[in-house]
Structure formats: structure tokens, C-alpha cells
Design an enzyme around this catalytic site. Structure first.
Site, PDB file in Angstrom:
ATOM      1  N   SER A   1      -6.790  -1.922  -2.533  1.00  0.00           N
ATOM      2  CA  SER A   1      -7.616  -2.587  -1.532  1.00  0.00           C
ATOM      3  C   SER A   1      -6.739  -2.972  -0.351  1.00  0.00           C
ATOM      4  O   SER A   1      -6.131  -2.097   0.263  1.00  0.00           O
ATOM      5  CB  SER A   1      -8.321  -3.807  -2.149  1.00  0.00           C
ATOM      6  OG  SER A   1      -9.238  -4.369  -1.233  1.00  0.00           O
ATOM      7  N   THR A   2      -6.636  -4.258  -0.034  1.00  0.00           N
ATOM      8  CA  THR A   2      -5.879  -4.698   1.142  1.00  0.00           C
ATOM      9  C   THR A   2      -4.433  -4.210   1.075  1.00  0.00           C
ATOM     10  O   THR A   2      -3.718  -4.502   0.130  1.00  0.00           O
ATOM     11  CB  THR A   2      -5.888  -6.234   1.229  1.00  0.00           C
ATOM     12  OG1 THR A   2      -7.227  -6.700   1.133  1.00  0.00           O
ATOM     13  CG2 THR A   2      -5.260  -6.696   2.524  1.00  0.00           C
TER      14      THR A   2
ATOM     15  N   MET B   1      -6.779  -8.063  -2.631  1.00  0.00           N
ATOM     16  CA  MET B   1      -7.244  -9.400  -2.959  1.00  0.00           C
ATOM     17  C   MET B   1      -8.387  -9.335  -3.950  1.00  0.00           C
ATOM     18  O   MET B   1      -9.165  -8.386  -3.955  1.00  0.00           O
ATOM     19  CB  MET B   1      -7.685 -10.147  -1.699  1.00  0.00           C
ATOM     20  CG  MET B   1      -7.854 -11.636  -1.925  1.00  0.00           C
ATOM     21  SD  MET B   1      -8.338 -12.537  -0.437  1.00  0.00           S
ATOM     22  CE  MET B   1     -10.110 -12.354  -0.501  1.00  0.00           C
TER      23      MET B   1
ATOM     24  N   ASP C   1     -10.993  -6.928  -8.596  1.00  0.00           N
ATOM     25  CA  ASP C   1     -11.586  -5.628  -8.892  1.00  0.00           C
ATOM     26  C   ASP C   1     -10.527  -4.732  -9.527  1.00  0.00           C
ATOM     27  O   ASP C   1      -9.426  -4.582  -9.008  1.00  0.00           O
ATOM     28  CB  ASP C   1     -12.133  -4.971  -7.625  1.00  0.00           C
ATOM     29  CG  ASP C   1     -12.895  -3.685  -7.919  1.00  0.00           C
ATOM     30  OD1 ASP C   1     -13.458  -3.570  -9.026  1.00  0.00           O
ATOM     31  OD2 ASP C   1     -12.927  -2.807  -7.046  1.00  0.00           O
TER      32      ASP C   1
END
Length: 412
Positions: A227-228, A346, A349
Site C-alpha cells: 500500500s503506502t 498503513m 490489510d
């Protein structure tokens, strides 16, 4: 601690909408707004924001040019919020390569304002926690990254590295005028801005063509969630894989349209084939499939191998595609023949899905805290006790090939 935010957009309406949304959130404060990069430059000097939101289509200087100049001299976690056409999706990839933490499509404001606002809050919160890994040109012109650690989150310093300092954390003797000089150098460095298109594209090795034939039983399936900060992390892993590497499937949290552009960019840098996943794609050595931005990617058995499936199901949390859905399907379809990798991001997940993979006999790897932009998703998996190895991002490709080699040797 209050997160101080500077909103940069040439539309007064958008500036007001973003300000209203962010100011409603506990712990957020919009300390200023700017209609173009030159006003933003002065606001950065005087307001010392923790996070920027940045439009790319700006007067006097594009947001992308501003980002490329700002990051090397005065790194600030930045969330890009802009309108993206097909060409704009390429600009989004360039913004991520230049150091942006997240990209959001303004179209979401009209399509589903509630979802857009939830994503905006999530992105700004992630940015506020981020350790920047700044773009760097290597001697051969390939983009790399250099960690810039934020106050309060510094891991042990690596030999030869220096942390990039933020406003308010300058050593004794450094004055506000020094900061002003650094940021005002933006206007002096415009001529130095270079487009990614000017960089020398890495020569792709000839990868084996995926024909849809069954995968050899000893060839593992690699599933990656990110993700991020994941775009840079994925580039680090995939560019280090040889043409005959195991088949890879990836979920990177990203809006629709952006994933195709991401796949194209990575394909130009890698020896392996990289493409956006389509229904029924075979997962074979030398091929990397990236989940589309508006579909869940799942893995299905196909003879002795696997194929990709796409689902138009509900979001899991904020996410579609979701790492948990991919990992769940991999645990069921591949079991001990899989390797799961959870990268920077973050939230949590992928943590529950990684536990399912681990319980099914898969090998599992998490990116370490020192090289994560946000140490959220890997940390949650580690807490569940389902991670076999915690590695810096630069070591993960080598570990994948080591495990693949062991499995191939053991099957002979």
C-alpha cells in the site's frame, strides 16, 4: 499531536472542500492553502506543514515539477490529488516516483464523495506517519531511493546514511533563514527538472512467453501485498528478479486506471513480464500480474498450476483490490506451494490473509520497519505470529530466488 496540512490547488472550490473535510478530523489542522507552487513555497517556509496535498495541474509551475524540486531539498510527505486521464495516470506514476506518498483521483469527489473523503483521510494519516524514501539517480540513470526518517520514528542509523531533517527538527545553529534559503532554491532549480521520459529506460531481458501451460509442480507462486510506499518497494523487488523468476501476483492499493500505468512502467524496467491482470491469465515463471484498481484479484487452480480470476465484489474496508482477498485465495489454491510477501502500508490489510497462508503451509515474508514508508501492514502480520522472515526491501528478491531454488532442487 496535531498534523499540520497545507492544501495546494488552483481551484478555490476544491481548496474549500478539502479544507472542510480535513479540518473535521480529530488531530488534523489545515494551516494554509495555496493556488500555485510559488505561493506554496512561501507557505512552507512560514507555516512548516507536516503534510501537503498537491494538485498536478497548476499555474506558473506544474505540481509534478514542484514535487521534483521540493523533495531533494525539503522533503515533506505529499498526497497528490488531481484529475487523471490516461495521460494523467502516467503523471501519477511519475509523482509517486518523485516522492509522493499517495495519489487520489479528483473524479472520486463526483463519483462517491463519502468514499473519496474516507480515502483522503486515510492517505493524509498515512502520510503523517511516513518515512520518506527519496528518489535518487544512480550512476546508470535508474531511479532508486534513499530513506529520510521523520522525528520520533528513527530506526538505528545505517552506516553512511544521514537523516533528512524536517522543519522544527533542525540542529542547533540552523536558523529559519537557512530553511527559507533551502526552500527558495526551488525557483533557482527549475532548469534542473528532468522528466522520467528523459531517463534511460532499462533494457528488458527476453522473458519466456506465458503460454497458459501448467506451472511445474516445484515452481512456487509468489503473492505480494502493498500500500503506502508500495510502488517504490515493488520496483526494488521486481527489477532485481531474473527473467525466469517464479510467477508473481500483486495487490497494490491504487485507484482504477492507475494500475495499468504502473504495470507499463514496471514492464519497461524489469526482465520479467509485467502486466495488469486479466481474467484467466496463466501464472507462470517470468510473469508478474498486478490487480486492476477496481477488482479483487484471486487465484484459481488450473491443472497443476494456477490462473488469475477477477471479482467485482464489495470493498474490504476501504480496499478494492484487497490484499486479504488475494492471500485468502492463494492459501486455498496453492497452500504450501506459495510464498507470501507483505510490504509497506498503513492499516492491517493482508495480515489476516497472511495468517491463512501461513496456516496452509506457505512461506511468509514481511518488510522490515527500517525500510517501510509506513510500518503498518507488516507489523500487524508480525503481531499475529504468521511471518517467517522479516527482511529489508533490498533483500526480498534474493530471498524469493533462494527459496525458489531450494524448491526446485528438492523436487529433482
Amino acid at each position: 499531536m496535531t498534523v499540520r496540512i497545507l492544501v495546494i490547488d488552483d481551484s478555490a472550490v476544491i481548496r474549500r472542500m478539502l479544507t472542510d473535510c480535513l479540518d473535521r478530523q480529530p488531530g488534523f489542522q489545515v494551516v494554509g492553502t495555496a493556488p500555485d507552487p510559488f505561493v506554496a513555497r512561501d507557505q512552507i517556509v512560514h507555516l512548516a506543514p507536516d503534510v501537503l496535498t498537491l494538485d498536478l495541474d497548476l499555474p506558473r509551475m506544474t505540481g509534478l515539477a514542484f514535487l521534483r524540486i521540493l523533495m531533494p531539498v525539503h522533503p515533506i510527505p505529499t498526497v497528490v490529488i488531481s484529475e487523471f486521464t490516461a495521460l494523467g495516470s502516467d503523471q501519477a506514476q511519475e509523482a509517486l516516483a518523485a516522492g509522493a506518498i499517495e495519489v487520489l483521483d479528483k473524479a472520486g469527489l463526483e463519483q462517491d464523495a463519502d468514499i473519496f473523503q474516507a480515502r483522503l483521510v486515510h492517505a493524509v494519516r498515512a502520510a503523517s506517519l511516513a518515512r520518506l524514501r527519496l528518489p535518487r539517480q544512480s550512476p546508470v540513470g535508474r531511479t532508486g531511493s534513499e530513506p529520510a526518517r521523520r522525528p520520533g520514528s528513527e530506526p538505528a542509523r545505517r552506516p553512511g546514511s544521514e537523516p533528512a531533517r524536517r522543519p522544527g527538527s533542525e540542529p542547533a545553529g540552523r536558523s529559519a533563514s537557512d530553511r527559507q534559503t533551502a526552500v527558495r532554491s526551488i525557483s533557482d532549480r527549475q532548469a534542473a527538472v528532468r522528466s522520467i521520459s528523459d531517463r534511460q529506460t532499462a533494457v528488458r531481458a527476453l522473458a519466456p512467453q506465458a503460454t497458459g501451460t501448467a506451472v511445474r509442480p516445484h515452481s512456487p507462486l509468489v503473492a505480494i501485498g502493498s500500500s503506502t510506499g508500495g510502488v517504490t518497494a515493488l520496483e526494488t523487488i521486481l527489477t532485481a528478479l531474473p527473467a525466469g523468476a517464479p510467477g508473481v501476483v500483486i495487490v497494490q492499493h491504487m485507484p482504477p486506471r492507475f494500475t495499468a500505468s504502473l504495470a507499463q512502467r514496471l514492464a519497461s524496467l524489469c526482465a520479467v513480464e509485467v502486466k495488469e491482470a486479466e481474467q484467466g491469465d496463466a501464472i507462470v515463471p517470468g510473469r508478474v500480474l498486478i490487480a486492476p484498481g477496481d477488482r479483487h484479484l484471486v487465484i484459481e487452480r488450473s491443472g497443476q498450476g494456477w490462473r488469475a480470476g477477477l471479482e467485482d465484489g464489495p470493498r474490504l474496508g476501504l480496499h478494492k483490490p484487497a490484499v486479504n482477498r488475494l492471500f485468502e485465495s492463494v492459501a486455498k489454491a496453492a497452500g504450501p506451494h506459495a510464498i507470501g510477501v507483505l510490504l509497506t502500508g498503513m492499516g492491517r490489510d493482508g495480515a489476516d490473509g497472511m495468517k491463512l497462508m501461513h496456516d496452509a503451509g506457505a512461506s511468509t515474508i514481511a518488510q522490515d520497519e527500517a525500510t517501510c514508508v509506513v510500518f503498518g501492514m507488516p507489523m500487524e502480520a508480525i503481531k499475529l505470529g504468521c511471518v517467517d522472515r522479516v527482511l529489508p526491501i533490498e533483500a526480498i528478491a534474493g530471498e524469493l530466488m533462494r527459496q525458489a531454488g531450494q524448491r526446485e532442487s528438492g523436487s529433482r
